[in-house]
Write a protein that holds these residues in place. Sequence first.
Motif, short mmCIF file in Angstrom:
data_model
loop_
_atom_site.label_atom_id
_atom_site.label_comp_id
_atom_site.label_asym_id
_atom_site.label_seq_id
_atom_site.Cartn_x
_atom_site.Cartn_y
_atom_site.Cartn_z
N PRO A 241 38.09 1.79 33.59
CA PRO A 241 38.24 0.90 34.74
C PRO A 241 39.12 -0.32 34.47
O PRO A 241 39.93 -0.70 35.31
N ALA A 242 39.00 -0.93 33.29
CA ALA A 242 39.81 -2.11 32.97
C ALA A 242 41.28 -1.74 32.83
O ALA A 242 42.16 -2.41 33.38
N ALA A 245 42.75 -0.75 36.25
CA ALA A 245 42.95 -1.92 37.11
C ALA A 245 44.19 -2.68 36.68
O ALA A 245 45.00 -3.11 37.52
N TYR A 278 28.44 -1.18 42.80
CA TYR A 278 29.84 -1.59 42.76
C TYR A 278 30.26 -2.04 44.15
O TYR A 278 30.03 -1.33 45.14
N ALA A 294 41.61 5.33 41.27
CA ALA A 294 42.42 4.32 40.59
C ALA A 294 43.62 4.95 39.89
O ALA A 294 44.72 4.38 39.87
N GLY A 526 37.88 -5.46 29.24
CA GLY A 526 36.83 -4.45 29.37
C GLY A 526 35.85 -4.46 28.23
O GLY A 526 35.70 -5.45 27.50
N VAL A 536 31.14 -2.32 35.33
CA VAL A 536 32.39 -1.78 35.85
C VAL A 536 33.16 -2.86 36.60
O VAL A 536 34.39 -3.00 36.45
N VAL A 540 36.97 -4.19 35.83
CA VAL A 540 38.04 -4.17 36.83
C VAL A 540 38.58 -5.58 37.04
O VAL A 540 39.80 -5.79 37.16
N GLY A 543 40.76 -6.47 34.12
CA GLY A 543 42.01 -5.72 34.17
C GLY A 543 42.99 -6.27 35.18
O GLY A 543 44.21 -6.28 34.95
N SER A 544 42.48 -6.75 36.30
CA SER A 544 43.36 -7.33 37.31
C SER A 544 43.80 -8.75 36.92
O SER A 544 44.96 -9.13 37.09
#
Length: 556
Positions: A241-242, A245, A278, A294, A526, A536, A540, A543-544
């Motif tokens: 997820p990281a 993202a 989530y 994603a 992450g 999660v 994310v 990561g963003s």
Amino acid sequence: MTDTSAPIPGEQPDRMFPKLTPEQVARVALQGEIRSVEAGEVLVEAGKQTTRFYVVKTGQIDVVRVSCDAEELVAIARAGQFTGELNLLSGRQSLVQLRASEPGEVIQMAREQLLGLVQADSELSEVFMRAFILRRMELIARGIGDVALVGSSNSAGTLRIREFLTRNGHPYTSIDVERDPDVQELLDRFQVHVEEVPIVICHGVNVLRNPSNQQLAECLGFNDAIDRSQVRDLVIIGAGPAGLAAAVYAASEGIDVLVVEGNGPGGQAGSSSRIENYLGFPNGISGQELAARAYTQAQKFGARILIAKSATRLHCDRKPYSVNIDDGSQVQAHTVIIATGAQYRRLPLENLAQFEGAGVYYGATFVEAQLCSGEEVIVVGGGNSAGQAAVFLARTARRVHVLIRSAGLKETMSQYLIRRMEDHPGIVVRTRSEIVALEGSDHLDHVRWRDNQSGEIEVHPISHVFVMMGANPCTGWLDSCLVLDDSGYIKTGPDLSQDNLSTAQWPLARGPYFLETSVPAVFAVGDVRSGNLRRVAAAVGEGSNVVSFVHRVLSE
């Protein structure tokens, strides 16, 4: 998609095979090239790299599944309709043949032109992306692809290959040697023996005996369209997820991104059966589905993703930075994001490896759930992942035993999962308990667990154990390049002390940015990062957020 027994043209679902309006066709034509086609002309060959997208102006294009001894008409594209599915975004090999069945005109676009169009035109982007995704889902549902997996439900190799293909959204046909009455004819045809399973028949001709994920990815051409010699703005290690993202936000903001992933999209979260807390998904979403969305989103914006390629070393003493890949190659970039996550801890049992994939699993998806329908299973762990697995498996399993070493779940699991487990008659939580022995030959068939309060050991004829206890960071490949905490997680930003920076010889007047490591322009996000919240949504978010720091570093 349809087959030859169904009414093909007008009966196709509008969302999967929409017809563009004249105005939409005109917008596509501005970006592409109008050309004539002749009856019988092959526009795209099955098994060849997908580089062209077509909109039909006049005439007809047949979508054909080609096998060794037959052809199957999968779909028809007529005036106003278009070809392609998700392989167009990645540039991977086509699963079908595109062939003009009558003379006409088409608008032809290169893959790069199509990506530019979907990024610039929101209306066409919605039409194309929805159709591509639905078409891929239909290919998977019908097993229309270039892979046949001959295996056994008792084979660890079979499970690994199924998980790899499923995680990467690749259609395949599955043949069970213990259940399919015609399997011997297939084995004889390709001159293989049942003892050699799992066997993968790639493109109908290449026979792979228990191939590694890397060998399978190579045969299917997963990475053929990616230029590894190019120095990238950003290399991301890990597609959980990281990492995904970060790829979506970086690529959407014009950064040249390459992602290196050792298995398939999703990371540890990809093994979650259903994530219900989530944001934005009130009915929940599986980790695999979230990762697939994603992954597609990142490709839409132009991110390139190397699959089944693991990073083995980061050269942090030179610029641009170099990352060694396990196939002997290197990739280079001006900035690096490490998003390799963490792995569930293994049970401290000597014969554990004997049963991994053959009774002991580290994920609870539909692939694993099919193996234990109607049977008793054990889930080891007291966190949310273990709770999600228990609730999911209880739908089909006869009974789910949840083993935890602590006195209860309140400190480690969300309340909504605790309530569900308490209310489900098929779930039994066994506190202060742990597995002490696994027994069996080719497959697990008995488990011994101990009640640590009474010291009593029980033996149960259980063949499926799901291990989801704690986690260890995936940082062994860094080889002392970055400063880690005492547990092996990467320290970033304010967690890096002055002594840490002095030891690492931090060269800049400024201190590290929030998600920056002890090496400038190298970031960590992450579950691999020290202090991460192990959620999660947190992954994310990191990561963003990290992309803003990447922009700063690239402009320095």
